[in-house]
Write a protein that holds these residues in place. Structure first.
Motif, PDB file in Angstrom:
ATOM      1  N   THR A 128      13.918  -3.773   9.092  1.00  0.00           N
ATOM      2  CA  THR A 128      13.986  -3.150   7.455  1.00  0.00           C
ATOM      3  C   THR A 128      13.950  -1.606   7.443  1.00  0.00           C
ATOM      4  N   GLY A 129      13.949  -1.260   6.692  1.00  0.00           N
ATOM      5  CA  GLY A 129      13.730   0.341   6.567  1.00  0.00           C
ATOM      6  C   GLY A 129      13.734   1.279   7.267  1.00  0.00           C
ATOM      7  N   ALA A 130      15.592   0.825   7.654  1.00  0.00           N
ATOM      8  CA  ALA A 130      15.912   2.154   8.684  1.00  0.00           C
ATOM      9  C   ALA A 130      15.876   3.384   8.439  1.00  0.00           C
ATOM     10  N   SER A 131      16.450   3.467   7.202  1.00  0.00           N
ATOM     11  CA  SER A 131      16.682   5.046   6.517  1.00  0.00           C
ATOM     12  C   SER A 131      16.496   6.174   7.121  1.00  0.00           C
ATOM     13  N   SER A 132      14.580   5.663   6.957  1.00  0.00           N
ATOM     14  CA  SER A 132      13.442   6.582   7.455  1.00  0.00           C
ATOM     15  C   SER A 132      12.245   5.987   8.011  1.00  0.00           C
ATOM     16  N   GLY A 133      11.625   7.388   8.442  1.00  0.00           N
ATOM     17  CA  GLY A 133      10.834   7.179   9.717  1.00  0.00           C
ATOM     18  C   GLY A 133      10.404   6.492  10.744  1.00  0.00           C
TER      19      GLY A 133
ATOM     20  N   SER B 239      18.661  -1.804   4.197  1.00  0.00           N
ATOM     21  CA  SER B 239      17.282  -0.950   3.750  1.00  0.00           C
ATOM     22  C   SER B 239      18.520  -0.690   1.865  1.00  0.00           C
ATOM     23  N   ARG B 240      17.823   0.056   0.969  1.00  0.00           N
ATOM     24  CA  ARG B 240      18.813   0.306  -0.255  1.00  0.00           C
ATOM     25  C   ARG B 240      19.163   1.442  -0.257  1.00  0.00           C
ATOM     26  N   LYS B 241      18.935   2.533   0.312  1.00  0.00           N
ATOM     27  CA  LYS B 241      20.648   3.825   0.300  1.00  0.00           C
ATOM     28  C   LYS B 241      20.963   3.810   1.596  1.00  0.00           C
TER      29      LYS B 241
ATOM     30  N   ASP C 245      17.705  -4.693  -0.728  1.00  0.00           N
ATOM     31  CA  ASP C 245      16.104  -4.803  -1.047  1.00  0.00           C
ATOM     32  C   ASP C 245      15.590  -5.819  -1.286  1.00  0.00           C
ATOM     33  N   LEU C 246      14.024  -5.507  -0.446  1.00  0.00           N
ATOM     34  CA  LEU C 246      13.295  -6.042  -0.628  1.00  0.00           C
ATOM     35  C   LEU C 246      12.965  -6.570  -2.662  1.00  0.00           C
ATOM     36  N   GLU C 247      12.749  -6.177  -3.161  1.00  0.00           N
ATOM     37  CA  GLU C 247      12.270  -6.123  -4.520  1.00  0.00           C
ATOM     38  C   GLU C 247      13.119  -7.429  -4.965  1.00  0.00           C
TER      39      GLU C 247
ATOM     40  N   VAL D   6       5.521  -4.597  10.564  1.00  0.00           N
ATOM     41  CA  VAL D   6       4.271  -3.546  10.215  1.00  0.00           C
ATOM     42  C   VAL D   6       3.799  -3.672   9.211  1.00  0.00           C
ATOM     43  N   THR D   7       2.577  -3.972   9.423  1.00  0.00           N
ATOM     44  CA  THR D   7       1.437  -3.790   8.590  1.00  0.00           C
ATOM     45  C   THR D   7       0.609  -2.168   8.461  1.00  0.00           C
ATOM     46  N   SER D   8      -0.275  -2.812   8.272  1.00  0.00           N
ATOM     47  CA  SER D   8      -1.050  -1.599   8.518  1.00  0.00           C
ATOM     48  C   SER D   8      -2.388  -0.704   8.625  1.00  0.00           C
TER      49      SER D   8
ATOM     50  N   ALA E 257      -4.116  -1.819  -4.541  1.00  0.00           N
ATOM     51  CA  ALA E 257      -3.022  -2.766  -3.951  1.00  0.00           C
ATOM     52  C   ALA E 257      -1.990  -2.810  -3.038  1.00  0.00           C
ATOM     53  N   TYR E 258      -1.771  -1.678  -2.288  1.00  0.00           N
ATOM     54  CA  TYR E 258      -1.154  -1.316  -0.987  1.00  0.00           C
ATOM     55  C   TYR E 258      -1.870  -2.613  -0.155  1.00  0.00           C
ATOM     56  N   ALA E 259      -2.515  -2.262  -0.158  1.00  0.00           N
ATOM     57  CA  ALA E 259      -3.790  -2.804   1.440  1.00  0.00           C
ATOM     58  C   ALA E 259      -3.714  -4.463   0.852  1.00  0.00           C
TER      59      ALA E 259
ATOM     60  N   LYS F 279       2.873  10.487  10.613  1.00  0.00           N
ATOM     61  CA  LYS F 279       4.140  11.304  10.483  1.00  0.00           C
ATOM     62  C   LYS F 279       5.425  11.106  10.092  1.00  0.00           C
ATOM     63  N   THR F 280       5.151  10.288   8.443  1.00  0.00           N
ATOM     64  CA  THR F 280       7.263   9.941   7.716  1.00  0.00           C
ATOM     65  C   THR F 280       6.934  10.725   6.757  1.00  0.00           C
ATOM     66  N   GLN F 281       7.346   9.775   5.917  1.00  0.00           N
ATOM     67  CA  GLN F 281       7.557  10.175   4.084  1.00  0.00           C
ATOM     68  C   GLN F 281       6.654   9.747   3.574  1.00  0.00           C
TER      69      GLN F 281
ATOM     70  N   ILE G  98       4.711  11.129   0.688  1.00  0.00           N
ATOM     71  CA  ILE G  98       6.083  11.042  -0.114  1.00  0.00           C
ATOM     72  C   ILE G  98       6.934   9.960  -1.198  1.00  0.00           C
ATOM     73  N   ASN G  99       6.887   9.119  -0.710  1.00  0.00           N
ATOM     74  CA  ASN G  99       7.564   7.891  -2.295  1.00  0.00           C
ATOM     75  C   ASN G  99       6.129   6.983  -2.476  1.00  0.00           C
ATOM     76  N   ALA G 100       4.923   7.633  -1.635  1.00  0.00           N
ATOM     77  CA  ALA G 100       4.357   6.384  -2.205  1.00  0.00           C
ATOM     78  C   ALA G 100       4.194   6.424  -3.588  1.00  0.00           C
TER      79      ALA G 100
HETATM   80  N1  LIG Z   1       3.333   6.683   8.003  1.00  0.00           N
HETATM   81  C1  LIG Z   1       2.262   5.841   8.466  1.00  0.00           C
HETATM   82  O1  LIG Z   1       1.284   6.175   8.394  1.00  0.00           O
HETATM   83  C2  LIG Z   1       1.900   4.278   7.892  1.00  0.00           C
HETATM   84  C3  LIG Z   1       0.721   3.639   7.780  1.00  0.00           C
HETATM   85  C4  LIG Z   1       0.345   2.142   7.854  1.00  0.00           C
HETATM   86  C5  LIG Z   1       2.172   1.546   7.574  1.00  0.00           C
HETATM   87  N2  LIG Z   1       3.223   2.086   7.581  1.00  0.00           N
HETATM   88  C6  LIG Z   1       4.387   1.234   6.840  1.00  0.00           C
HETATM   89  O2  LIG Z   1       4.870   1.589   7.703  1.00  0.00           O
HETATM   90  C7  LIG Z   1       6.222   1.013   7.509  1.00  0.00           C
HETATM   91  C8  LIG Z   1       7.284   1.831   7.156  1.00  0.00           C
HETATM   92  O3  LIG Z   1       7.075   3.399   6.453  1.00  0.00           O
HETATM   93  P1  LIG Z   1       7.034   5.141   6.671  1.00  0.00           P
HETATM   94  O4  LIG Z   1       6.306   5.036   6.830  1.00  0.00           O
HETATM   95  O5  LIG Z   1       8.019   4.282   7.766  1.00  0.00           O
HETATM   96  O6  LIG Z   1       7.512   5.684   5.460  1.00  0.00           O
HETATM   97  P2  LIG Z   1       9.260   6.021   4.613  1.00  0.00           P
HETATM   98  O7  LIG Z   1       9.362   6.570   5.478  1.00  0.00           O
HETATM   99  O8  LIG Z   1       9.208   6.292   3.679  1.00  0.00           O
HETATM  100  O9  LIG Z   1       9.480   5.027   4.803  1.00  0.00           O
HETATM  101  C9  LIG Z   1      10.514   3.422   3.640  1.00  0.00           C
HETATM  102  C10 LIG Z   1      11.042   2.729   5.166  1.00  0.00           C
HETATM  103  O10 LIG Z   1      11.283   1.480   3.794  1.00  0.00           O
HETATM  104  C11 LIG Z   1      12.074   1.271   2.831  1.00  0.00           C
HETATM  105  N3  LIG Z   1      11.854   1.157   1.337  1.00  0.00           N
HETATM  106  C12 LIG Z   1      11.160   1.176   0.294  1.00  0.00           C
HETATM  107  N4  LIG Z   1      11.254   0.295  -0.275  1.00  0.00           N
HETATM  108  C13 LIG Z   1      12.018  -0.717  -0.701  1.00  0.00           C
HETATM  109  C14 LIG Z   1      13.187  -1.445  -1.368  1.00  0.00           C
HETATM  110  N5  LIG Z   1      12.602  -1.847  -2.168  1.00  0.00           N
HETATM  111  N6  LIG Z   1      13.714  -2.445   0.243  1.00  0.00           N
HETATM  112  C15 LIG Z   1      14.339  -1.981   1.138  1.00  0.00           C
HETATM  113  N7  LIG Z   1      13.987  -1.142   1.614  1.00  0.00           N
HETATM  114  C16 LIG Z   1      12.793  -0.039   1.339  1.00  0.00           C
HETATM  115  C17 LIG Z   1      13.184   2.887   2.690  1.00  0.00           C
HETATM  116  O11 LIG Z   1      14.293   3.108   2.627  1.00  0.00           O
HETATM  117  P3  LIG Z   1      15.005   2.826   1.415  1.00  0.00           P
HETATM  118  O12 LIG Z   1      14.109   3.745   0.213  1.00  0.00           O
HETATM  119  O13 LIG Z   1      16.879   3.266   1.666  1.00  0.00           O
HETATM  120  O14 LIG Z   1      15.127   1.756   0.500  1.00  0.00           O
HETATM  121  C18 LIG Z   1      12.494   3.440   4.550  1.00  0.00           C
HETATM  122  O15 LIG Z   1      13.664   3.502   4.708  1.00  0.00           O
HETATM  123  C19 LIG Z   1       5.879   0.386   5.474  1.00  0.00           C
HETATM  124  O16 LIG Z   1       5.922  -0.534   5.368  1.00  0.00           O
HETATM  125  C20 LIG Z   1       5.262   1.088   5.745  1.00  0.00           C
HETATM  126  O17 LIG Z   1       4.269   0.321   4.970  1.00  0.00           O
HETATM  127  C21 LIG Z   1       2.699   3.383   7.525  1.00  0.00           C
END
Ligand SMILES: NC(=O)c1ccc[n+]([C@@H]2O[C@H](COP(=O)([O-])OP(=O)(O)OC[C@H]3O[C@@H](n4cnc5c(N)ncnc54)[C@H](OP(=O)(O)O)[C@@H]3O)[C@@H](O)[C@H]2O)c1
Length: 264
Positions: free
Chosen positions: A11-16, A36-38, A62-64, A139-141, A153-155, A188-190, A193-195
């Motif tokens: 899941t979340g395979a469209s980015s980062g 993912s959604r997109k 869509d996880l929501e 994947v948590t954090s 909220a995120y934590a 280093k991902t999006q 930006i998406n937060a």
């Molecule tokens: N990067 C960091 O520093 C960091 C640190 C700690 C934890 N994490 C965790 O790592 C994971 C991946 O994050 P990332 O850093 O790769 O960020 P990202 O680039 O923003 O990617 C987030 C991914 O989650 C998907 N997503 C968001 N909302 C969704 C929904 N409602 N339903 C289904 N998919 C959804 C997005 O896809 P769509 O928009 O296409 O749905 C996207 O593929 C997350 O769980 C994040 O909390 C990241």
């Protein structure tokens, strides 16, 4: 452990992280399901993966939308016949002080990061039990282990995932089903930006800490190593990882540092 011909749902395979993980697993010859959604973006990731492996499928998710998840799982299981690994990676972060965060944002983050992830995992669990084989990678954090400012909220969502998956791991001890919790630091991902900010809009900008964070391909190499070893819980990042041990062994120091540390 080899990932060749393993059916891996990300899941979340469209980015980062999810996107980078898909590329790394494609190189290993895995059979991938990208969600993912997109969908249009997932199809681009699919095309890139297909340069390295033979089978890559796209499944909108869509996880929501919790009500739709059981039917999606049924469809994917029917189509593929067997799932080896679910990588619960999709999620959204937060950049706002608690006092500036409307309750709707707390709810949405819990709906997406926690309830969406467990809805998917619980819908897949009967298949893993029937197979007497399966692997949940979530994947948590680092904020799943300790809280920081701007992430209340995120934590909370990430702490909740630790509680759920630690319990599940213990329950599945005799069913040949493993659980790994992957806790990233700043990668280093999006993500920034998406937060969500306090009113629920996306922040729309890259944080300094994110920009200077670990490169995503370095992260995914370490994540795959942890998956190969079926680690229970791993912390992956740069020097921020030290906070895990400070909180564990010197909690008084954690409380002192965390109130002053820059998390943006
Ligand atoms: N990067 C960091 O520093 C960091 C640190 C700690 C934890 N994490 C965790 O790592 C994971 C991946 O994050 P990332 O850093 O790769 O960020 P990202 O680039 O923003 O990617 C987030 C991914 O989650 C998907 N997503 C968001 N909302 C969704 C929904 N409602 N339903 C289904 N998919 C959804 C997005 O896809 P769509 O928009 O296409 O749905 C996207 O593929 C997350 O769980 C994040 O909390 C990241």
């Amino acid at each position: 452990m080899s990932f060749k011909n393993k059916v891996i749902w990300i899941t979340g395979a469209s980015s980062g992280i999810g996107e980078a993980l898909a590329y790394a697993l494609a190189k290993e010859g895995a059979i991938l399901i990208l969600s993912s959604r997109k969908v249009a973006v997932l199809e681009q990731v699919q095309q890139s993966c297909l340069k390295d492996c033979k089978e890559v499928y796209v499944q909108a998710l869509d996880l929501e939308q919790h009500d739709k998840i059981p039917a999606i799982v049924q469809k994917v299981v029917k189509e593929r016949g067997h799932i080896d690994i679910l990588v619960n990676n999709g999620g959204i972060s937060q950049r706002s002080l608690t006092q500036d965060t409307i309750f709707e944002v707390d709810k949405r983050l819990m709906d997406i990061n926690y309830l969406g992830t467990i809805a998917l995992s619980k819908a897949l669990l009967p298949t893993f039990l029937k197979q007497q084989q399966g692997y949940f990678v979530t994947v948590t954090s680092l904020t799943g282990v300790f809280g920081t400012p701007y992430r209340s909220a995120y934590a909370a969502t990430k702490h909740a995932l630790h509680g759920f998956f630690d319990s599940l791991r213990a329950e599945l001890r005799e069913d040949n089903i493993d659980v790994t919790l992957i806790c990233p630091g700043f990668i280093k991902t999006q993500v920034s930006i998406n937060a969500f900010v306090g009113n629920g809009e996306a922040q729309g900008s890259m944080d300094n800490r994110q920009n200077n964070g670990m490169q995503v391909d370095v992260f995914t190499k370490k994540m795959l190593r942890a998956m190969r070893k079926r680690k229970k819980e791993v912390y992956i990042g740069k020097k921020e990882v030290v906070m895990i041990y400070i909180k564990r062994y010197m909690p008084w120091l954690y409380h002192k540092i965390i109130a002053r540390v820059r998390v943006r």
